[in-house]
Enzyme design. Structure first.
Site, PDB file in Angstrom:
ATOM      1  N   GLY A 177       0.707  -1.085  -0.024  1.00 21.25           N
ATOM      2  CA  GLY A 177       0.009  -0.085   0.049  1.00 21.25           C
ATOM      3  C   GLY A 177       0.910   1.090  -0.070  1.00 21.25           C
ATOM      4  O   GLY A 177       1.865   1.250  -0.404  1.00 21.25           O
TER       5      GLY A 177
ATOM      6  N   HIS B   7       4.288   2.105  -7.959  1.00 17.42           N
ATOM      7  CA  HIS B   7       3.555   1.079  -8.010  1.00 17.42           C
ATOM      8  C   HIS B   7       2.561   1.045  -9.079  1.00 17.42           C
ATOM      9  O   HIS B   7       2.028  -0.019  -9.822  1.00 17.42           O
ATOM     10  CB  HIS B   7       2.453   1.087  -6.633  1.00 17.42           C
ATOM     11  CG  HIS B   7       3.285   0.896  -5.215  1.00 17.42           C
ATOM     12  ND1 HIS B   7       3.609   1.994  -4.479  1.00 17.42           N
ATOM     13  CD2 HIS B   7       4.023  -0.089  -4.899  1.00 17.42           C
ATOM     14  CE1 HIS B   7       4.309   1.611  -3.669  1.00 17.42           C
ATOM     15  NE2 HIS B   7       4.540   0.456  -3.671  1.00 17.42           N
TER      16      HIS B   7
ATOM     17  N   LYS C 158      13.474  -1.154  -8.540  1.00 18.49           N
ATOM     18  CA  LYS C 158      14.079  -0.440  -7.329  1.00 18.49           C
ATOM     19  C   LYS C 158      14.455  -1.241  -6.283  1.00 18.49           C
ATOM     20  O   LYS C 158      15.332  -1.073  -5.608  1.00 18.49           O
ATOM     21  CB  LYS C 158      13.040   0.789  -6.732  1.00 18.49           C
ATOM     22  CG  LYS C 158      13.751   1.641  -5.642  1.00 18.49           C
ATOM     23  CD  LYS C 158      12.975   2.693  -5.227  1.00 18.49           C
ATOM     24  CE  LYS C 158      12.003   2.103  -4.096  1.00 18.49           C
ATOM     25  NZ  LYS C 158      12.763   1.589  -2.752  1.00 18.49           N
TER      26      LYS C 158
END
Ligand code: PAF
EC number: 6.3.2.1
Length: 297
Positions: free
Chosen positions: A47, A53, A166
């Site tokens: 989240g 994302h 990443k």
């Protein structure tokens, strides 16, 4: 759900993405999606979603018709004294963003749903590479991460699971687990999304003060230096890139290392070919990581 109230210039639209809170509800939805011929793609997250994302979700949509995004802050991958309680939880905003990016389902289980007995007896070991770099700074982190990823793959049974570059060590370890355990999921790794000044997007960037935010670009500056000195060899790359950390008191370098992407072990001085440069630093209290690929000739 706690959504912002509409203003004169905004119209509140309730997200239509379906939230699945239980393992059973995911299994049912996956069964139905498969019955209609869909490929299932999983995007595992904790989240606090940002554009990095959402790039994973966009890629997932290219890879399959049913995209499941999991949102679960996994206690197993946080050590004592780490930021489990401080980790940002922004479910309402996450759902709106996932809706806008066309995710099909959000699996947002409770800790009890994922770990019903509390104790987790069976865990995945991340092995030697799991004890290096991030694993050295955060003992047990990668065992906890792989354990929850294995559970998420078992629950959602995806054709493809999408991870961000990443977290290069995480992506390597997930790929290694899938190969070692013969799991039937393909792992897709998506390039890092950066701010205009080069800072890699991270859920932890929100903890940076204005001054720390300026200092945080040291990581990507060090990586650009590594890219520009690659033709000079490993020793020069490390020396020059480490030099970037001389300028800022707020940034404390943890590790800077050049690894062979095939093994994730540090390369020898005479290494030739594509290599990954990993960097981690504490910016104030916030731990940031980044990486790039260089070619050593
Ligand atoms: O990268 C993350 O957000 C987490 O490590 C992951 C893969 C969702 C597992 O909890």
């Amino acid at each position: 759900m706690n959504r912002p109230s509409p203003t004169a210039s905004t119209i509140a639209v309730a997200p239509t993405v379906t939230v699945l809170p239980t393992v059973d509800s995911v299994r049912e939805s996956v069964r139905a999606a498969r019955a209609s011929g869909d490929r299932i793609v999983l995007v595992p997250t904790m989240g606090a979603l940002h554009a990095g994302h959402l790039a994973l979700v966009d890629r997932a949509r290219e890879l399959g018709e049913t995209v499941i995004v999991s949102i679960f802050v996994n206690p197993l991958q946080f050590g004592a004294g780490e930021d489990l309680d401080r980790y940002p939880r922004t479910l309402d905003a996450d759902l709106e963003a996932l809706d806008a990016h066309g995710a099909s389902f959000v699996f947002a289980p409770s800790v009890d749903e994922m770990y019903p007995t509390g104790a987790v007896e069976t865990r995945v070991s991340a092995g030697h590479v799991g004890s290096l770099y991030e694993g050295a700074a955060r003992p047990g982190h990668f065992d906890g991460m792989l354990t929850v990823v294995a559970k998420l793959l078992g629950i959602t049974q995806p054709d493809v699971a999408v991870f961000g570059r990443k977290d290069a060590q995480q992506a390597f370890l997930v790929q290694q687990m899938v190969a070692d355990l013969n799991l039937a999921t393909t792992i897709e790794v998506v390039p890092t999304v950066r701010e205009l000044d080069g800072l890699a997007l991270s859920s932890r960037n929100r903890f940076l003060s204005d001054e720390e935010r300026l200092a945080a670009i040291t990581l990507s500056e060090a990586l650009r230096t590594a890219e520009n000195t690659a033709f000079e060899g490993v020793a020069e790359v490390l020396a020059e890139a480490a030099g970037a950390f001389g300028d800022h008191d707020a940034v404390k370098l943890d590790y800077l290392v050049v690894v062979d992407p095939a093994t994730f072990l540090p390369v020898d001085d005479d290494f030739r070919g594509p290599a990954t440069v990993l960097v981690a630093a504490l910016v104030g209290e916030t731990r940031l990581i980044d990486n790039t690929t260089i070619t050593l000739n």
